[in-house]
Design a protein around this motif. Structure first.
Motif, PDB file in Angstrom:
ATOM      1  N   GLY A  69       0.950  -1.482   0.474  1.00  0.00           N
ATOM      2  CA  GLY A  69       0.102  -0.352  -0.252  1.00  0.00           C
ATOM      3  C   GLY A  69       0.246   0.606  -0.207  1.00  0.00           C
ATOM      4  N   ARG A  70       0.208   2.267  -0.368  1.00  0.00           N
ATOM      5  CA  ARG A  70       1.044   3.786  -0.637  1.00  0.00           C
ATOM      6  C   ARG A  70      -0.116   4.433  -0.496  1.00  0.00           C
ATOM      7  N   PHE A  71       0.445   5.587   0.104  1.00  0.00           N
ATOM      8  CA  PHE A  71      -0.115   6.226   1.282  1.00  0.00           C
ATOM      9  C   PHE A  71      -0.005   7.890   1.240  1.00  0.00           C
ATOM     10  N   PRO A  72      -0.973   8.814   0.696  1.00  0.00           N
ATOM     11  CA  PRO A  72      -0.380  10.253   0.384  1.00  0.00           C
ATOM     12  C   PRO A  72      -0.005  10.706   2.222  1.00  0.00           C
ATOM     13  N   TRP A  73       1.363  12.194   1.480  1.00  0.00           N
ATOM     14  CA  TRP A  73       1.334  12.730   2.420  1.00  0.00           C
ATOM     15  C   TRP A  73       2.144  13.643   1.532  1.00  0.00           C
ATOM     16  N   TYR A  74       2.775  14.936   2.625  1.00  0.00           N
ATOM     17  CA  TYR A  74       2.970  16.504   2.597  1.00  0.00           C
ATOM     18  C   TYR A  74       4.187  16.332   1.241  1.00  0.00           C
ATOM     19  N   GLY A  75       4.686  15.175   1.134  1.00  0.00           N
ATOM     20  CA  GLY A  75       5.826  14.565  -0.351  1.00  0.00           C
ATOM     21  C   GLY A  75       5.232  13.547  -0.887  1.00  0.00           C
ATOM     22  N   PRO A  76       6.407  12.888  -1.482  1.00  0.00           N
ATOM     23  CA  PRO A  76       5.713  12.246  -2.033  1.00  0.00           C
ATOM     24  C   PRO A  76       5.577  10.662  -1.339  1.00  0.00           C
ATOM     25  N   PRO A  77       3.853  10.030  -1.973  1.00  0.00           N
ATOM     26  CA  PRO A  77       3.750   9.081  -1.188  1.00  0.00           C
ATOM     27  C   PRO A  77       3.880   7.986  -0.568  1.00  0.00           C
ATOM     28  N   MET A  78       3.701   7.708   0.597  1.00  0.00           N
ATOM     29  CA  MET A  78       4.234   6.591   0.910  1.00  0.00           C
ATOM     30  C   MET A  78       3.997   5.475   1.206  1.00  0.00           C
ATOM     31  N   ASP A 120      25.716  20.800   3.565  1.00  0.00           N
ATOM     32  CA  ASP A 120      24.918  22.368   4.042  1.00  0.00           C
ATOM     33  C   ASP A 120      23.399  22.151   4.097  1.00  0.00           C
ATOM     34  N   ILE A 121      23.357  21.432   2.606  1.00  0.00           N
ATOM     35  CA  ILE A 121      21.504  21.779   2.884  1.00  0.00           C
ATOM     36  C   ILE A 121      20.749  20.031   3.280  1.00  0.00           C
ATOM     37  N   ALA A 122      21.681  18.824   4.195  1.00  0.00           N
ATOM     38  CA  ALA A 122      20.655  17.905   3.962  1.00  0.00           C
ATOM     39  C   ALA A 122      19.651  18.276   4.641  1.00  0.00           C
ATOM     40  N   GLN A 123      18.482  17.192   4.472  1.00  0.00           N
ATOM     41  CA  GLN A 123      17.032  17.814   5.129  1.00  0.00           C
ATOM     42  C   GLN A 123      16.420  16.287   4.827  1.00  0.00           C
ATOM     43  N   ALA A 124      15.762  15.582   5.678  1.00  0.00           N
ATOM     44  CA  ALA A 124      15.291  14.397   5.937  1.00  0.00           C
ATOM     45  C   ALA A 124      13.630  14.318   5.960  1.00  0.00           C
ATOM     46  N   PHE A 125      13.743  15.678   5.959  1.00  0.00           N
ATOM     47  CA  PHE A 125      11.841  15.891   6.474  1.00  0.00           C
ATOM     48  C   PHE A 125      11.405  16.474   5.448  1.00  0.00           C
ATOM     49  N   ALA A 126       9.921  16.284   5.186  1.00  0.00           N
ATOM     50  CA  ALA A 126       9.399  16.710   4.047  1.00  0.00           C
ATOM     51  C   ALA A 126       9.150  18.310   4.281  1.00  0.00           C
ATOM     52  N   GLY A 127       9.065  19.119   3.252  1.00  0.00           N
ATOM     53  CA  GLY A 127       8.266  20.415   3.348  1.00  0.00           C
ATOM     54  C   GLY A 127       9.956  21.506   2.722  1.00  0.00           C
ATOM     55  N   PRO A 128       9.629  22.935   3.094  1.00  0.00           N
ATOM     56  CA  PRO A 128      10.373  23.922   2.448  1.00  0.00           C
ATOM     57  C   PRO A 128      11.841  24.117   3.147  1.00  0.00           C
ATOM     58  N   PRO A 129      12.942  24.372   2.604  1.00  0.00           N
ATOM     59  CA  PRO A 129      14.060  24.268   3.510  1.00  0.00           C
ATOM     60  C   PRO A 129      14.272  24.527   5.360  1.00  0.00           C
TER      61      PRO A 129
END
Length: 264
Positions: free
Chosen positions: A117-126, A244-253
């Motif tokens: 199953g794939r579920f919607p999220w604030y980024g790509p489906p999960m 310098d820019i790594a980010q593991a969470f969804a959303g803007p920088p």
């Protein structure tokens, strides 16, 4: 298809550990400021409760989840803070009960989710495993903020392997949210695990590399510490830029954390 059970189990353990940290706090301790500007201990737990609720809707009722995405798109700079603020206004006992109930319901929903199953999220489906990994990452990161407010040191555990892997997998996302083209080639990432072992990702002969402690890498990708305060090394211009820019969470920088005094 990966079995999501191990990461769901680790999410439960991470949440239970944080629960032990806050369960007996006084009313005054719930109002202590944390490293996140404007956020108290109550805001941190309220945010986790709010996000668990969002994840539960995504897994069990996609139609009810979609309005949350639309709301986030109209207020990208304030949406998360508004959710935390609403929860932080609740009486402590009510907030704690809400967080516990929500994460228990999410745990059950993730375990019962249909395979594949794939579920919607604030980024790509999960997938269920990806959703649990994201929730573990956030729970660990916000628990660090709570621990900092309380003057408590949380030793790293093997559960960080999920955060590290997520940090590696979100490399291209981090470049993208900064308007940058991701490097075409994979990087080699070699991290020293809490037990002294090695967690390795990417081709062994990759010319661009990141090395260092797994804890430091996880602090970096969750933006809980400034790069200058961490023992991470990069070889190659793309790898150096990534740190310098790594980010593991969804959303803007994210804005990240400032360096400790005297380190930059």
């Amino acid at each position: 298809m990966a079995d999501p059970t191990p990461v769901i189990d680790d999410l439960r353990a991470e949440s239970d550990e944080l629960d032990l940290l806050v369960a007996q706090l006084s009313s005054e301790q719930w109002t202590l400021p944390t490293p996140a500007p404007g956020w108290t201990v109550a805001h941190q737990i309220a945010h986790l409760a709010w996000t668990d609720h969002s994840a539960l809707l995504a897994v069990t009722d996609a139609d009810a989840f979609h309005p949350l995405v639309e709301k986030a798109l109209t207020r990208p700079g304030s949406f998360v803070d508004e959710g935390a603020e609403d929860g932080a206004r609740l009486p402590v006992a009510e907030l704690l009960a809400s967080w516990r109930a929500g994460r228990t319901a999410l745990d059950a929903a993730l375990r019962e989710a249909p395979p594949g199953g794939r579920f919607p999220w604030y980024g790509p489906p999960m997938s269920a495993a990806s959703m649990a990994t994201a929730r573990l990452m956030e729970t660990w990161a916000h628990a660090l903020d709570v621990a900092d407010a309380l003057g408590v040191v949380r030793p790293p555990t093997g559960r960080l392997r999920h955060v590290a892997r997520l940090g590696v997998r979100t490399r291209d996302f981090a470049f993208g949210v900064h308007g940058l083209t991701p490097p075409a080639e994979e990087f080699r990432v070699e991290l020293t695990a809490p037990d002294g072992g090695t967690w390795a990702y990417g081709p062994e002969d990759a010319p661009q590399r990141v090395t260092g402690p797994a804890l430091d890498f996880c602090l970096l990708v969750t933006q809980r510490a400034h790069r200058g305060d961490l023992a991470l090394s990069a070889e190659g211009p793309g790898a150096d830029r990534w740190l310098d820019i790594a980010q593991a969470f969804a959303g803007p920088p994210g804005t990240g954390r400032p360096p400790k005094e005297g380190t930059e």
